[in-house]
Write an enzyme that holds these catalytic residues in place. Sequence first.
Site, PDB file in Angstrom:
ATOM      1  N   TRP A  73      52.550  40.187  29.023  1.00  0.00           N
ATOM      2  CA  TRP A  73      51.582  39.655  29.989  1.00  0.00           C
ATOM      3  C   TRP A  73      51.298  40.691  31.083  1.00  0.00           C
ATOM      4  CZ3 TRP A  73      49.119  35.173  29.024  1.00  0.00           C
ATOM      5  CH2 TRP A  73      49.687  34.315  28.082  1.00  0.00           C
ATOM      6  N   SER A  74      51.399  41.963  30.738  1.00  0.00           N
ATOM      7  CA  SER A  74      51.330  43.047  31.720  1.00  0.00           C
ATOM      8  C   SER A  74      49.962  43.155  32.398  1.00  0.00           C
ATOM      9  CB  SER A  74      51.659  44.371  31.029  1.00  0.00           C
ATOM     10  OG  SER A  74      51.395  45.472  31.880  1.00  0.00           O
TER      11      SER A  74
END
Length: 298
Positions: A73-74
């Site tokens: 989920w960067s």
Amino acid sequence: MHRWQQLYDRAGASVLQPVRHALLDHHGLTLHIKRDDRLHAFISGNKWRKLKYVLRQALSERAAGLLSFGGAWSNHLHALAAAGQALGVPTAGIVRGEPEYAGNPTLSDARAWGMTLEFVDRQSYRRRHEADFLAGLAARHPGFYIIPEGGSCVLALPGVAELWRELPPCEELILPVASGGTLAGLLSARPGRTRVTGYAVLKGQGWLADTVHGLYAPAAHDPGWQLRLNHHGGGYAKCSPADRAAITELSEALAVPLEPVYSGKALLGLFRDIEAGHYAPGSRLIFLHTGGLQGARS
């Protein structure tokens, strides 16, 4: 370089938003929120600032592409993919986690913007700073410019430091901290009148300060900053249902969009510290909203 200039000439309005809350009135504090979430729709917040001169350097070296690291989920990989598409430069992401994450909203966006993804297990991911691991990546991606996780490197600091030009005098500048690059950049140009307080959004005891010192060595001898390490909520991207509800309530009360990983968690920590009397009455506080609202889709 013309493409880079065009990209950075299109910054949105990062306004300084005053907020009201009964807790602030009770403790005699004023609070403004620096809305860096509004800088760009996809290259969000501190990523916009941290990548600024990294991207310029990569283009000046005529890099064949941009490669970096992050979780499933960067915000950083999401922003880098968007920047690569805007600049016409290929991108690659080394992702900590399993390939089934490729369909989540964050990585779906990244793939749609042209980023190729390589999933690695956690043990391999821990080697992302090791020379032989990086050499292997360079061999598989010849000519790619390799950017550390979160964009946190020495070249990130001047882009972050430019933030001070946009701020009025204040006693405290407060921000969420993860990889340490934004904090280091702010310290590199800290006005003597302003204390900088970073709220760790991960378990940073014993190493996070060292990371900041590694990016900006004078920080080790600067008394004008601190880390608040007890508001991480159990670790990176961990948020209990009670804390998530409290962040939602705070977001509605302040009329500011928040997510539970970075700015939401740090702002909740700030208000808990205010309630505990941690900040001196009469202080002018500015909270830096570092963006990353796309992460709320998790």
